[in-house]
Design a protein around this motif. Structure first.
Motif, PDB file in Angstrom:
ATOM      1  N   HIS A   1      -3.147  -4.472  33.555  1.00 42.02           N
ATOM      2  CA  HIS A   1      -3.811  -5.209  34.765  1.00 42.02           C
ATOM      3  C   HIS A   1      -4.401  -4.751  36.211  1.00 42.02           C
ATOM      4  CE1 HIS A   1      -5.096  -9.026  32.369  1.00 42.02           C
ATOM      5  NE2 HIS A   1      -3.544  -8.718  31.933  1.00 42.02           N
ATOM      6  N   ARG A   2      -2.997  -3.462  36.367  1.00 45.43           N
ATOM      7  CA  ARG A   2      -2.718  -3.078  38.054  1.00 45.43           C
ATOM      8  C   ARG A   2      -3.560  -1.695  37.977  1.00 45.43           C
ATOM      9  NH1 ARG A   2       0.472  -6.675  37.139  1.00 45.43           N
ATOM     10  NH2 ARG A   2       2.148  -7.663  39.070  1.00 45.43           N
ATOM     11  N   LEU A   3      -4.908  -1.419  36.377  1.00 45.65           N
ATOM     12  CA  LEU A   3      -5.473  -0.713  37.292  1.00 45.65           C
ATOM     13  C   LEU A   3      -6.612  -0.559  38.209  1.00 45.65           C
ATOM     14  CD1 LEU A   3      -5.611   0.386  32.944  1.00 45.65           C
ATOM     15  CD2 LEU A   3      -4.383   1.818  34.494  1.00 45.65           C
ATOM     16  N   PRO A   4      -6.598   1.288  38.654  1.00 43.75           N
ATOM     17  CA  PRO A   4      -6.256   2.576  38.145  1.00 43.75           C
ATOM     18  C   PRO A   4      -5.531   2.853  39.020  1.00 43.75           C
ATOM     19  CG  PRO A   4      -8.481   1.698  39.898  1.00 43.75           C
ATOM     20  CD  PRO A   4      -7.955   0.824  39.326  1.00 43.75           C
ATOM     21  N   ALA A   5      -4.648   1.519  39.710  1.00 40.84           N
ATOM     22  CA  ALA A   5      -3.459   2.048  40.115  1.00 40.84           C
ATOM     23  C   ALA A   5      -2.397   3.059  39.758  1.00 40.84           C
ATOM     24  CB  ALA A   5      -3.393   1.135  41.680  1.00 40.84           C
ATOM     25  N   SER A   6      -2.140   1.808  39.095  1.00 37.89           N
ATOM     26  CA  SER A   6      -1.032   2.625  37.413  1.00 37.89           C
ATOM     27  C   SER A   6      -1.461   3.272  36.708  1.00 37.89           C
ATOM     28  CB  SER A   6       0.012   0.886  37.489  1.00 37.89           C
ATOM     29  OG  SER A   6      -1.894   0.243  36.222  1.00 37.89           O
ATOM     30  N   LEU A   7      -2.170   3.869  36.544  1.00 40.01           N
ATOM     31  CA  LEU A   7      -3.235   4.595  35.489  1.00 40.01           C
ATOM     32  C   LEU A   7      -1.795   5.688  34.884  1.00 40.01           C
ATOM     33  CD1 LEU A   7      -5.142   6.124  34.065  1.00 40.01           C
ATOM     34  CD2 LEU A   7      -6.168   7.152  35.374  1.00 40.01           C
ATOM     35  N   GLU A   8      -0.861   6.439  36.076  1.00 40.90           N
ATOM     36  CA  GLU A   8      -0.155   7.776  35.412  1.00 40.90           C
ATOM     37  C   GLU A   8       0.679   7.071  35.264  1.00 40.90           C
ATOM     38  OE1 GLU A   8       2.266  11.272  37.652  1.00 40.90           O
ATOM     39  OE2 GLU A   8       0.785  10.060  39.285  1.00 40.90           O
ATOM     40  N   HIS A   9       2.076   5.769  35.863  1.00 45.82           N
ATOM     41  CA  HIS A   9       2.909   5.250  34.712  1.00 45.82           C
ATOM     42  C   HIS A   9       2.268   4.951  34.324  1.00 45.82           C
ATOM     43  CE1 HIS A   9       4.806   5.694  38.835  1.00 45.82           C
ATOM     44  NE2 HIS A   9       3.562   4.230  39.257  1.00 45.82           N
TER      45      HIS A   9
END
Length: 468
Positions: free
Chosen positions: A15-23
């Motif tokens: 739900h926090r993509l794309p900021a959380s993609l790497e994690h």
């Protein structure tokens, strides 16, 4: 662990993509390696680990937007794990729901998997909502309507009749054009039609009659425990429309006596009707629209290929002699369905030397085995004496007098294809023999049929209805 430690965190990251993609990528790889370790070290729960690995592969596939190749790789990985899990617990409908999602954009395969998810011994009724992602685009199309979609949504008026007519009228052409490739389509369509006859478990009298008592699905949400009356007008109408679709399909497939590519369809269909024999109240609703006379003729056309009549007349499942079981492609497709549970011997799928990629691979030697299996099913049904009859002295199929009727036998098969096969003459003679009782002069009948046979050019001018 999966619910609170993995799935909940993945949803939080999603739900926090794309900021959380790497994690999210890092966590997927960590969880995948942990599940793989559990799969190797704790085999008691292997089906659980397989499904978890499939879910992780599907998450990885879903967030891949940049590299199409990586997306295809993870789709294949996820599909492999779900397939392996379904081999361990074939009656779990939830796994076929996952496979249906991964089958995009193959519409027919999606329909098959969704239908299977709803018709397994442990059905996954959430697929009743998911299947609409398949039907909605088809129902919104002005050029093509899905008869299964219209039936599923209850839109069974003139629009449905038109859709069925279009599907049936183009089916013959499609079989002629796709030739051997229709073998897979055949058992997908047969299984989907059988699930439609059960109305996918939605307020279906037949489904209620045959379902195992151990099921504990949600009564309030899906109304599957409501006491249904087969004469109820709404349900009777939907069943009538389902039978109309099945009957139309039979009318185009079964007359193709000399075409071995229809045998997977015939095999899958006979497995369903043989199972229904054990439920007289359900069979009473199905028997009138099944072409028993045509099927008896089709079975007679296969009898010349039978080498050992004792095998098809035995009560034992016809299995290969002195070799490990090698299931037919449609055996894997039928496995896990409610009506195929008791069809196969317990060790029929025990050959672990068959890779996932080889399960649905058709080899030439399977044709004779499939013919024998179909004949065995025919004899098994004939033992009840109500729908088919079999003379074990003359080796000939017939039907009771109530099913005796004049049939316009339209030998719709690709003559150019059949002329190019080594079995062409044998198959042609077998088709001729199927039209007569023992002792009749079949040659004149064959000549009469040749005059009425449609031109192959007429087939090639029509557009196929089934598009991949």
């Amino acid at each position: 662990m999966w619910k609170h430690g993995i799935h909940a965190f993945l949803e939080l990251l999603r739900h926090r993509l794309p900021a959380s993609l790497e994690h999210m990528l890092t966590f997927i790889y960590l969880a995948y390696s942990m599940m793989a370790l559990l799969y190797e070290t704790v085999p008691a729960f292997e089906a659980t680990w397989m499904e978890c690995l499939g879910d992780l592969g599907r998450y990885r596939m879903a967030i891949e937007d940049d590299d199409v190749r990586d997306r295809e790789v993870w789709t294949a990985v996820s599909r492999r794990w779900y397939s392996k899990a379904s081999d361990v617990v074939p009656g779990t409908g939830r796994l076929y729901h996952h496979l249906a999602i991964l089958a995009r954009p193959n519409v027919l395969q999606q329909l098959y998997f969704y239908s299977k998810a709803l018709s397994a011994p442990e059905p996954f009724f959430a697929a009743l909502e998911s299947i609409m992602t398949l039907f909605d685009p088809l129902l919104g199309s002005n050029n093509q309507q899905s008869p299964h979609g219209l039936l599923f949504t209850g839109k069974t008026g003139s629009e449905y009749q038109t859709a069925v007519a279009e599907f049936v009228n183009n089916l013959d052409n499609h079989i002629s054009r796709t030739t051997r490739r229709w073998m897979e389509c055949g058992y997908f369509i047969a299984i989907s039609n059988c699930c439609a006859l059960l109305l996918w478990g939605k307020n279906s009298f037949i489904y209620q009659t045959i379902r195992p008592k151990r099921l504990k699905e949600s009564v309030e949400e899906f109304n599957t425990r409501e006491i249904l009356d087969p004469s109820d007008q709404r349900n009777a109408k939907r069943l009538e429309e389902a039978r109309h679709l099945a009957e139309g399909t039979f009318s185009k497939v079964f007359p193709r006596f000399a075409d071995p590519n229809i045998l997977p369809f015939l095999h899958s269909t006979l497995v369903f009707y043989r199972f229904m024999i054990s439920y007289p109240s359900a069979m009473d609703l199905l028997e009138a629209t099944f072409p028993w006379k045509m099927v008896s003729m089709l079975l007679n056309s296969l009898l010349p290929s039978c080498r050992e009549y004792e095998r098809i007349q035995s009560s034992d499942f016809p299995r290969p002699v002195k070799q490990l079981p090698r299931p037919l492609p449609e055996d894997f497709a039928l496995r896990g369905l409610l009506w195929a549970e008791k069809y196969y011997p317990s060790d029929w799928f025990s050959n672990d030397k068959i890779d996932d990629d080889e399960k649905y691979f058709e080899v030439a030697s399977m044709t004779d085995e499939r013919k024998e299996r179909v004949l065995w099913l025919g004899v098994s049904i004939a033992q009840h004496g109500k729908w088919l009859l079999y003379d074990d002295k003359l080796h000939h199929f017939s039907v009771p007098s109530r099913f005796e009727q004049e049939i316009d036998i339209n030998m719709n098969f690709d003559t150019e294809l059949m002329a190019s096969t080594p079995e062409a003459d044998t198959l042609s003679r077998a088709s001729t023999l199927a039209l007569s009782s023992p002792g009749d002069k079949a040659m004149s009948e064959a000549e009469k049929d040749d005059e009425d046979m449609p031109d192959i050019d007429d087939f090639m001018t029509r557009q196929p209805i089934i598009r991949q």
